[in-house]
Design a protein around this motif. Structure first.
Motif, PDB file in Angstrom:
ATOM      1  N   LYS A   1      -1.282  -1.422  -5.444  1.00  0.00           N
ATOM      2  CA  LYS A   1      -0.216  -2.076  -4.695  1.00  0.00           C
ATOM      3  C   LYS A   1       1.120  -1.352  -4.860  1.00  0.00           C
ATOM      4  O   LYS A   1       1.304  -0.533  -5.753  1.00  0.00           O
ATOM      5  CB  LYS A   1      -0.061  -3.526  -5.165  1.00  0.00           C
ATOM      6  CG  LYS A   1      -1.237  -4.429  -4.830  1.00  0.00           C
ATOM      7  CD  LYS A   1      -0.904  -5.868  -5.206  1.00  0.00           C
ATOM      8  CE  LYS A   1      -1.989  -6.829  -4.762  1.00  0.00           C
ATOM      9  NZ  LYS A   1      -1.607  -8.247  -5.044  1.00  0.00           N
ATOM     10  N   SER A   2       2.076  -1.734  -4.026  1.00  0.00           N
ATOM     11  CA  SER A   2       3.434  -1.205  -4.139  1.00  0.00           C
ATOM     12  C   SER A   2       4.118  -1.813  -5.354  1.00  0.00           C
ATOM     13  O   SER A   2       3.743  -2.907  -5.806  1.00  0.00           O
ATOM     14  CB  SER A   2       4.230  -1.511  -2.876  1.00  0.00           C
ATOM     15  OG  SER A   2       4.290  -2.914  -2.663  1.00  0.00           O
ATOM     16  N   PRO A   3       5.123  -1.131  -5.939  1.00  0.00           N
ATOM     17  CA  PRO A   3       5.797  -1.672  -7.127  1.00  0.00           C
ATOM     18  C   PRO A   3       6.398  -3.046  -6.857  1.00  0.00           C
ATOM     19  O   PRO A   3       7.067  -3.259  -5.847  1.00  0.00           O
ATOM     20  CB  PRO A   3       6.902  -0.643  -7.412  1.00  0.00           C
ATOM     21  CG  PRO A   3       6.486   0.599  -6.711  1.00  0.00           C
ATOM     22  CD  PRO A   3       5.709   0.149  -5.513  1.00  0.00           C
ATOM     23  N   GLY A   4       6.136  -3.984  -7.761  1.00  0.00           N
ATOM     24  CA  GLY A   4       6.716  -5.311  -7.636  1.00  0.00           C
ATOM     25  C   GLY A   4       6.119  -6.170  -6.552  1.00  0.00           C
ATOM     26  O   GLY A   4       6.708  -7.193  -6.174  1.00  0.00           O
ATOM     27  N   ALA A   5       4.945  -5.809  -6.044  1.00  0.00           N
ATOM     28  CA  ALA A   5       4.331  -6.573  -4.951  1.00  0.00           C
ATOM     29  C   ALA A   5       4.095  -8.030  -5.324  1.00  0.00           C
ATOM     30  O   ALA A   5       4.036  -8.899  -4.444  1.00  0.00           O
ATOM     31  CB  ALA A   5       3.018  -5.920  -4.537  1.00  0.00           C
ATOM     32  N   ASP A   6       3.970  -8.302  -6.626  1.00  0.00           N
ATOM     33  CA  ASP A   6       3.657  -9.667  -7.060  1.00  0.00           C
ATOM     34  C   ASP A   6       4.786 -10.306  -7.861  1.00  0.00           C
ATOM     35  O   ASP A   6       4.558 -11.267  -8.607  1.00  0.00           O
ATOM     36  CB  ASP A   6       2.359  -9.650  -7.873  1.00  0.00           C
ATOM     37  CG  ASP A   6       1.189  -9.143  -7.055  1.00  0.00           C
ATOM     38  OD1 ASP A   6       0.730  -9.883  -6.173  1.00  0.00           O
ATOM     39  OD2 ASP A   6       0.760  -7.997  -7.273  1.00  0.00           O
ATOM     40  N   ASN A   7       6.002  -9.786  -7.695  1.00  0.00           N
ATOM     41  CA  ASN A   7       7.144 -10.373  -8.408  1.00  0.00           C
ATOM     42  C   ASN A   7       7.306 -11.862  -8.095  1.00  0.00           C
ATOM     43  O   ASN A   7       7.558 -12.678  -8.988  1.00  0.00           O
ATOM     44  CB  ASN A   7       8.441  -9.641  -8.045  1.00  0.00           C
ATOM     45  CG  ASN A   7       8.601  -8.333  -8.801  1.00  0.00           C
ATOM     46  OD1 ASN A   7       7.728  -7.940  -9.566  1.00  0.00           O
ATOM     47  ND2 ASN A   7       9.718  -7.658  -8.594  1.00  0.00           N
TER      48      ASN A   7
ATOM     49  N   THR B   1       2.418  11.829  -6.892  1.00  0.00           N
ATOM     50  CA  THR B   1       1.566  13.009  -6.910  1.00  0.00           C
ATOM     51  C   THR B   1       0.791  13.168  -5.600  1.00  0.00           C
ATOM     52  O   THR B   1       0.080  12.245  -5.188  1.00  0.00           O
ATOM     53  CB  THR B   1       0.571  12.929  -8.082  1.00  0.00           C
ATOM     54  OG1 THR B   1       1.295  12.779  -9.299  1.00  0.00           O
ATOM     55  CG2 THR B   1      -0.291  14.189  -8.149  1.00  0.00           C
ATOM     56  N   PRO B   2       0.910  14.306  -4.919  1.00  0.00           N
ATOM     57  CA  PRO B   2       0.123  14.520  -3.699  1.00  0.00           C
ATOM     58  C   PRO B   2      -1.348  14.749  -4.045  1.00  0.00           C
ATOM     59  O   PRO B   2      -1.659  15.071  -5.190  1.00  0.00           O
ATOM     60  CB  PRO B   2       0.765  15.788  -3.104  1.00  0.00           C
ATOM     61  CG  PRO B   2       1.396  16.488  -4.265  1.00  0.00           C
ATOM     62  CD  PRO B   2       1.829  15.413  -5.211  1.00  0.00           C
ATOM     63  N   PRO B   3      -2.236  14.537  -3.052  1.00  0.00           N
ATOM     64  CA  PRO B   3      -1.944  14.190  -1.661  1.00  0.00           C
ATOM     65  C   PRO B   3      -1.717  12.694  -1.460  1.00  0.00           C
ATOM     66  O   PRO B   3      -2.034  11.888  -2.335  1.00  0.00           O
ATOM     67  CB  PRO B   3      -3.215  14.629  -0.938  1.00  0.00           C
ATOM     68  CG  PRO B   3      -4.295  14.408  -1.957  1.00  0.00           C
ATOM     69  CD  PRO B   3      -3.673  14.781  -3.277  1.00  0.00           C
ATOM     70  N   HIS B   4      -1.168  12.363  -0.285  1.00  0.00           N
ATOM     71  CA  HIS B   4      -0.932  10.980   0.087  1.00  0.00           C
ATOM     72  C   HIS B   4      -1.808  10.620   1.291  1.00  0.00           C
ATOM     73  O   HIS B   4      -2.111  11.469   2.122  1.00  0.00           O
ATOM     74  CB  HIS B   4       0.535  10.755   0.439  1.00  0.00           C
ATOM     75  CG  HIS B   4       1.452  10.838  -0.730  1.00  0.00           C
ATOM     76  ND1 HIS B   4       1.717  12.024  -1.393  1.00  0.00           N
ATOM     77  CD2 HIS B   4       2.168   9.884  -1.383  1.00  0.00           C
ATOM     78  CE1 HIS B   4       2.562  11.799  -2.396  1.00  0.00           C
ATOM     79  NE2 HIS B   4       2.850  10.512  -2.409  1.00  0.00           N
ATOM     80  N   ASP B   5      -2.211   9.381   1.334  1.00  0.00           N
ATOM     81  CA  ASP B   5      -2.978   8.867   2.464  1.00  0.00           C
ATOM     82  C   ASP B   5      -2.141   7.767   3.111  1.00  0.00           C
ATOM     83  O   ASP B   5      -1.976   6.688   2.530  1.00  0.00           O
ATOM     84  CB  ASP B   5      -4.319   8.311   1.983  1.00  0.00           C
ATOM     85  CG  ASP B   5      -5.159   7.729   3.106  1.00  0.00           C
ATOM     86  OD1 ASP B   5      -4.918   8.089   4.272  1.00  0.00           O
ATOM     87  OD2 ASP B   5      -6.045   6.903   2.824  1.00  0.00           O
ATOM     88  N   GLU B   6      -1.565   8.094   4.267  1.00  0.00           N
ATOM     89  CA  GLU B   6      -0.675   7.172   4.976  1.00  0.00           C
ATOM     90  C   GLU B   6       0.447   6.671   4.067  1.00  0.00           C
ATOM     91  O   GLU B   6       0.747   5.479   3.991  1.00  0.00           O
ATOM     92  CB  GLU B   6      -1.465   6.007   5.567  1.00  0.00           C
ATOM     93  CG  GLU B   6      -2.483   6.449   6.595  1.00  0.00           C
ATOM     94  CD  GLU B   6      -3.098   5.299   7.364  1.00  0.00           C
ATOM     95  OE1 GLU B   6      -2.543   4.180   7.309  1.00  0.00           O
ATOM     96  OE2 GLU B   6      -4.127   5.518   8.020  1.00  0.00           O
ATOM     97  N   GLY B   7       1.055   7.601   3.340  1.00  0.00           N
ATOM     98  CA  GLY B   7       2.215   7.290   2.525  1.00  0.00           C
ATOM     99  C   GLY B   7       1.920   6.810   1.129  1.00  0.00           C
ATOM    100  O   GLY B   7       2.843   6.623   0.322  1.00  0.00           O
TER     101      GLY B   7
END
Length: 398
Positions: free
Chosen positions: A385-391, A70-76
Motif C-alpha cells: 500500500k501507499s504510505p499511511g494508507a491506514d492512518n 527502487t526501479p522498475p515501477h509498475d504504473e508508478g
C-alpha cells in the motif's frame, strides 16, 4: 454465497463466488507491528502476512523506504515494494515525536510481535525498546534484525549482504580459484539469513509465549545466520581442521558437479554425484567408462571428468540437451533465465507465480509463497500500500 472448490492438492476449500479463498491462514490470530525497511524485515513480515498474520507496517512520513523508490515501477509503484509489502496495512509516524511514541505504546498492548531493523539501541532511544514495550505487554515477542546482532564488537557497524557473506567465511570458498568469490544474484545473508531466521525465531518464541505467557527478545544477526549456513564445510573446519577453498570440494567446483557451457552459449547444471546418476550421465555423453570415477575425490580424476563433460556438452545446444535429459533422471537441468523459470511447468505447477490484487480490480504477477499447507493455504491479499494508507483506521480510533 460461498461455494466449495478443490484447491491445488485436490482438497475442498471454501471460496467466494469470485473464487477467493475464505479459509484463514495458519497465523490468522497473530498480530505484528513492523518497523522494518528495505529487504530482510519486510520479506519476513511478508511471509507472516501471507500465512494469515495481521501486519501493521509503521513508516516514517518523511523518510521514504528505498524499496518504494527502487526501479522498475509498475504504473508508478515500485515492484519491490508491491511484492515485499503485500498484505500489510500501513501507517506513518515520526518516532522522534512524543505523540507518535505514545501511539505505539497504546497499540502494542494489542499485538503479539514487534519486528524492527534499526541499529542496536535506536528503538530504545525512541522509548520503544524491548524493555519498555514488554513492560506494557509482558507476552510480547520482539524481533530485532541487524547485520551483526545486538552484542559483539561489530554491533554498531554498517554492512550489507556481501559483507556478511565475507565475514562469515562463506565467500572464501565460493567461486573460482582464479577469479575469487562472485557477487551473487540474490541476497543470501539478507533473505536466507535475516528473513527466514527471523520467521523461525518469531514462530518459536510465539509458541513459547502461547505455552507460558512469557514474551522475549529475538536477536537475529545476518552474519550469525550466514556463518551457520557453512553447514558441512563448517563442521569439517571446526572438527577436523579442514580449511575449504574454491574448487577443492565436491560441491564447490572441485568435482564434476558444476556448470557446463553449451554450443549456443547457454549453461547446463550437472549434479549427478551418486553412482546411478553418474552412470546415466556418462552413458549419455558416450563415456560410460568414466562413471566409476564420479565419487573419486582425486583431483586428476575429477579434472578428467570435467574435461570430458566440457567437450561433450559444448557440442550441442541447450535445447538439444534439454530434449535428451528430459528422458533421463540424472540430476541434469538447464540454467534458466528468471523469465524462463517463471514459465517452467514445475514453477507453474507449484503455483509459484500468482496474481495479486492491485486494489482497483486488476492484478499484478508476483512470486508466490513457498510454503504449502493442506488445511490453511497461504493468501497474498493485495500489493503493498501507499504510505499511511491506514492512518484513519489505526490512528483515529476515537
Amino acid at each position: 454465497m460461498p461455494v466449495d472448490t478443490p484447491n491445488h492438492w485436490g482438497m475442498v476449500v471454501a471460496t467466494s463466488q469470485k473464487g477467493k479463498v475464505l479459509m484463514p491462514g495458519p497465523l490468522t490470530s497473530l498480530k505484528v507491528l513492523d518497523f522494518s525497511t528495505l529487504l530482510p524485515g519486510p520479506y519476513a513480515t511478508m511471509m507472516l502476512a501471507d500465512m494469515g498474520a495481521e501486519v501493521l507496517r509503521v513508516e516514517s512520513p518523511d523518510r521514504m523506504d528505498l524499496t518504494r523508490l527502487t526501479p522498475p515501477h509498475d504504473e508508478g509503484v515500485a515492484t519491490a515494494h508491491a511484492y515485499l509489502n503485500r498484505g500489510k496495512q500501513s501507517i506513518t509516524l515520526n518516532l522522534k515525536e512524543p505523540e507518535a511514541v505514545e501511539t505505539i505504546r497504546s497499540l502494542v498492548a494489542d499485538y503479539d510481535v514487534v519486528v524492527e531493523q534499526f541499529r542496536p539501541g535506536v528503538m530504545a532511544r525512541f522509548g520503544l525498546g524491548y524493555e519498555s514495550l514488554s513492560a506494557i505487554n509482558p507476552g510480547l515477542v520482539y524481533c530485532s534484525i541487524t547485520g551483526y546482532g545486538q552484542t559483539g564488537p561489530y554491533k554498531d557497524r554498517a554492512g550489507h549482504d556481501i559483507n556478511y557473506l565475507a565475514l562469515s567465511g562463506v565467500a572464501s570458498y565460493s567461486g573460482r580459484a582464479d577469479t575469487g568469490p562472485p557477487p551473487l544474484g540474490i541476497q543470501v545473508a539478507d533473505v536466507a539469513g535475516g528473513s527466514h531466521h527471523a520467521v523461525m525465531g518469531i514462530l518459536a518464541a510465539v509458541t513459547h509465549q502461547r505455552q507460558t505467557g512469557e514474551g522475549q527478545h529475538v536477536d537475529i544477526s545476518m552474519t550469525d545466520a550466514a556463518f551457520a549456513m557453512n553447514a558441512m564445510a563448517g563442521a569439517a573446519c571446526l572438527a577436523a581442521g579442514e580449511e575449504p577453498a574454491p574448487e577443492t570440494g565436491m560441491l564447490n567446483g572441485g568435482a564434476f558437479y558444476d556448470y557446463y557451457q553449451t554450443a549456443d552459449g547457454r549453461w547446463l547444471s550437472v549434479g549427478s554425484l551418486e553412482p546411478p546418476f553418474a552412470k546415466q550421465l556418462f552413458t549419455v555423453i558416450g563415456r560410460p567408462e568414466l562413471a566409476a570415477k564420479g565419487l573419486n575425490p582425486k583431483p586428476e580424476d575429477q579434472r578428467q571428468l570435467k574435461k570430458a563433460l566440457r567437450e561433450a556438452i559444448g557440442e550441442r545446444t541447450l535445447a538439444e540437451w534439454q530434449a535428451i535429459f528430459d528422458e533421463q533422471d540424472a540430476c541434469v537441468e538447464p540454467v534458466l533465465t528468471l523469465r524462463e523459470a517463471t514459465q517452467h511447468p514445475q514453477i507453474q505447477g507449484r503455483h509459484m507465480v500468482i496474481e495479486v490484487d492491485r486494489g482497483d480490480g486488476r492484478t499484478q504477477k508476483q512470486i508466490g509463497h513457498p510454503l504449502k499447507f493442506s488445511a490453511t493455504p497461504c493468501e497474498s491479499a493485495f500489493i503493498g500500500k501507499s504510505p499511511g494508507a491506514d492512518n484513519e483506521r489505526y490512528l483515529n480510533r476515537g
